[in-house]
Write an enzyme that holds these catalytic residues in place. Structure first.
Site, PDB file in Angstrom:
ATOM      1  N   ASP A  25       0.820  -1.213   0.000  1.00  0.00           N
ATOM      2  CA  ASP A  25       0.000   0.000   0.000  1.00  0.00           C
ATOM      3  C   ASP A  25       0.859   1.271   0.000  1.00  0.00           C
ATOM      4  O   ASP A  25       1.956   1.274   0.553  1.00  0.00           O
ATOM      5  CB  ASP A  25      -0.918  -0.028   1.238  1.00  0.00           C
ATOM      6  CG  ASP A  25      -2.062   0.955   1.124  1.00  0.00           C
ATOM      7  OD1 ASP A  25      -2.332   1.441   0.005  1.00  0.00           O
ATOM      8  OD2 ASP A  25      -2.693   1.243   2.155  1.00  0.00           O
ATOM      9  N   ASN A  27       1.217   3.505  -2.946  1.00  0.00           N
ATOM     10  CA  ASN A  27       1.731   3.979  -4.245  1.00  0.00           C
ATOM     11  C   ASN A  27       1.213   5.378  -4.576  1.00  0.00           C
ATOM     12  O   ASN A  27       1.956   6.229  -5.084  1.00  0.00           O
ATOM     13  CB  ASN A  27       1.284   3.042  -5.381  1.00  0.00           C
ATOM     14  CG  ASN A  27       1.845   1.653  -5.257  1.00  0.00           C
ATOM     15  OD1 ASN A  27       2.729   1.416  -4.443  1.00  0.00           O
ATOM     16  ND2 ASN A  27       1.325   0.722  -6.052  1.00  0.00           N
ATOM     17  N   HIS A  42       2.151   3.601  -9.218  1.00  0.00           N
ATOM     18  CA  HIS A  42       1.955   2.150  -9.414  1.00  0.00           C
ATOM     19  C   HIS A  42       3.127   1.539 -10.191  1.00  0.00           C
ATOM     20  O   HIS A  42       3.514   0.401  -9.940  1.00  0.00           O
ATOM     21  CB  HIS A  42       0.632   1.876 -10.136  1.00  0.00           C
ATOM     22  CG  HIS A  42      -0.567   2.259  -9.316  1.00  0.00           C
ATOM     23  ND1 HIS A  42      -0.698   1.903  -8.001  1.00  0.00           N
ATOM     24  CD2 HIS A  42      -1.681   2.992  -9.612  1.00  0.00           C
ATOM     25  CE1 HIS A  42      -1.844   2.399  -7.513  1.00  0.00           C
ATOM     26  NE2 HIS A  42      -2.450   3.066  -8.473  1.00  0.00           N
ATOM     27  N   GLU A  72     -12.476  -4.411  -3.999  1.00  0.00           N
ATOM     28  CA  GLU A  72     -12.943  -3.040  -3.771  1.00  0.00           C
ATOM     29  C   GLU A  72     -12.222  -2.039  -4.689  1.00  0.00           C
ATOM     30  O   GLU A  72     -12.757  -0.972  -4.986  1.00  0.00           O
ATOM     31  CB  GLU A  72     -12.738  -2.649  -2.304  1.00  0.00           C
ATOM     32  CG  GLU A  72     -13.649  -3.364  -1.315  1.00  0.00           C
ATOM     33  CD  GLU A  72     -13.288  -4.817  -1.042  1.00  0.00           C
ATOM     34  OE1 GLU A  72     -12.126  -5.205  -1.279  1.00  0.00           O
ATOM     35  OE2 GLU A  72     -14.180  -5.578  -0.603  1.00  0.00           O
ATOM     36  N   TRP A  74     -11.893  -2.108  -7.743  1.00  0.00           N
ATOM     37  CA  TRP A  74     -12.631  -1.898  -9.002  1.00  0.00           C
ATOM     38  C   TRP A  74     -13.400  -0.584  -8.971  1.00  0.00           C
ATOM     39  O   TRP A  74     -13.750  -0.026 -10.004  1.00  0.00           O
ATOM     40  CB  TRP A  74     -13.634  -3.041  -9.259  1.00  0.00           C
ATOM     41  CG  TRP A  74     -13.010  -4.333  -9.685  1.00  0.00           C
ATOM     42  CD1 TRP A  74     -12.963  -5.486  -8.962  1.00  0.00           C
ATOM     43  CD2 TRP A  74     -12.346  -4.628 -10.922  1.00  0.00           C
ATOM     44  NE1 TRP A  74     -12.312  -6.471  -9.666  1.00  0.00           N
ATOM     45  CE2 TRP A  74     -11.925  -5.966 -10.874  1.00  0.00           C
ATOM     46  CE3 TRP A  74     -12.063  -3.877 -12.080  1.00  0.00           C
ATOM     47  CZ2 TRP A  74     -11.239  -6.586 -11.925  1.00  0.00           C
ATOM     48  CZ3 TRP A  74     -11.385  -4.485 -13.128  1.00  0.00           C
ATOM     49  CH2 TRP A  74     -10.983  -5.827 -13.038  1.00  0.00           C
ATOM     50  N   ARG A  76     -12.321   2.247  -8.068  1.00  0.00           N
ATOM     51  CA  ARG A  76     -11.461   3.418  -8.339  1.00  0.00           C
ATOM     52  C   ARG A  76     -11.740   3.963  -9.748  1.00  0.00           C
ATOM     53  O   ARG A  76     -12.353   3.270 -10.566  1.00  0.00           O
ATOM     54  CB  ARG A  76      -9.991   3.005  -8.230  1.00  0.00           C
ATOM     55  CG  ARG A  76      -9.606   2.706  -6.799  1.00  0.00           C
ATOM     56  CD  ARG A  76      -8.113   2.558  -6.666  1.00  0.00           C
ATOM     57  NE  ARG A  76      -7.772   2.299  -5.287  1.00  0.00           N
ATOM     58  CZ  ARG A  76      -6.552   2.338  -4.799  1.00  0.00           C
ATOM     59  NH1 ARG A  76      -5.543   2.620  -5.596  1.00  0.00           N
ATOM     60  NH2 ARG A  76      -6.326   2.095  -3.528  1.00  0.00           N
ATOM     61  N   LEU A 136      10.573 -20.135  -5.941  1.00  0.00           N
ATOM     62  CA  LEU A 136       9.646 -19.323  -5.143  1.00  0.00           C
ATOM     63  C   LEU A 136       8.236 -19.351  -5.745  1.00  0.00           C
ATOM     64  O   LEU A 136       8.067 -19.166  -6.952  1.00  0.00           O
ATOM     65  CB  LEU A 136      10.171 -17.874  -5.115  1.00  0.00           C
ATOM     66  CG  LEU A 136       9.298 -16.842  -4.410  1.00  0.00           C
ATOM     67  CD1 LEU A 136       9.302 -17.053  -2.905  1.00  0.00           C
ATOM     68  CD2 LEU A 136       9.782 -15.429  -4.730  1.00  0.00           C
TER      69      LEU A 136
END
Ligand code: IPE
Ligand code: IPE
Ligand code: MG
Length: 256
Positions: A25, A27, A42, A72, A74, A76, A136
């Site tokens: 969180d 950006n 971003h 959530e 979406w 924006r 990984l």
């Protein structure tokens, strides 16, 4: 990252978290503070994610779950949503070969059906190609919501019971977990959230029951290997008790 750098930080490589989850969180605020657009934030966030993936490989972390886009999110502005998803699609397309060479296994958790077809195709292709890789595991949470995930698991279970493939009594916390997007993956050992917000924002609600939490005010684009190591050191200094007493833990009763 060199072994020397890691040693200097007093990190015990034998006690590195097996599974790290991150709410990436900040950006937007990072960009705003520099007079840049949120989309540029971003872009820098994606670079930070690459740095952290490399650091996890160097440290021997086995699973990294990255919250990239929530259900959530979406809501924006459309321009920001399209840019975010576009950035991710472009990255996966361009770097597929490199991911394969590094033995990285990409897995997606979230509602893929919400995504545009071309993005879905890229994701499915990446997962298919990298799926059996033994390095990984990078779990990308995309159009992900913890509550929706739990509801979807409940629906799958109802289907199973109705089809008489399992009985109601066979539903336990352990068996329930396998119906979540995370399937057979173990729960996160450490959850990191950047940007100073002290909330979970609908991330891995079921899976973090006993996860250690690490909050930092660093904004995601500024988060790097240094701070990842600091988070791991703090994790190593915690005592995970899972409901037992400290003396039981010291006597090793947890593993019995
Ligand atoms: C995190 O940064 C990335 C996503 C949620 C996709 P934000 O975009 O939420 O940044 P802030 O919180 O507005 O600073
Ligand atoms: C959480 O961040 C989602 C991701 C990092 C992808 P948000 O910025 O969307 O969370 P809230 O809205 O501040 O809770
Ligand atoms: Mg945010």
């Amino acid at each position: 990252m060199s072994i020397q750098e890691i040693n200097e930080k007093r990190l015990d490589l034998k006690k590195v978290p097996y599974h790290i989850a991150i709410v990436m969180d900040g950006n937007g605020r990072w960009a705003q503070r520099r007079g840049l657009s949120r989309i540029e934030g971003h872009q820098r966030g994606l670079e930070a994610a690459q740095t952290v993936v490399e650091a996890c490989e160097a440290l021997g972390v086995k699973i990294l779950t990255l919250y990239a886009f929530s259900k959530e999110n979406w809501r924006r502005p459309k321009r920001e949503v399209n840019a975010l998803i576009g950035l991710l699609q472009e990255y996966l397309k361009e770097r597929q070969k490199e991911l394969l060479e590094r033995d990285i296994c990409i897995n997606i958790i979230g509602d893929l059906d919400d995504l545009p077809t071309s993005v879905r195709d890229t994701l499915v292709e990446t997962v298919e190609k990298t799926g059996r890789k033994k390095g990984l595991i990078v779990n990308l949470a995309l159009s992900y919501g913890g509550r929706s995930e739990i509801v979807a698991a409940v629906k799958k279970l109802i289907d199973e019971v109705e089809a008489r493939r399992i009985t109601k009594d066979e539903i336990t916390p352990e068996s329930f977990s396998r119906y979540l997007f995370t399937g057979n993956l173990p729960d996160p050992d450490l959850l990191i959230r950047t940007s100073g917000e002290l909330r979970i924002s609908n991330f891995l609600l079921w899976q973090i029951a006993y996860t250690e939490l690490y909050f930092t005010t660093t904004l995601w684009p500024d988060f790097g290997k240094e701070e990842l190591i600091n988070a791991c050191i703090e994790y190593q200094n915690r005592e995970r008790r899972f409901g037992l007493t400290a003396s039981q833990i010291r006597k090793g009763e947890l593993s019995q």
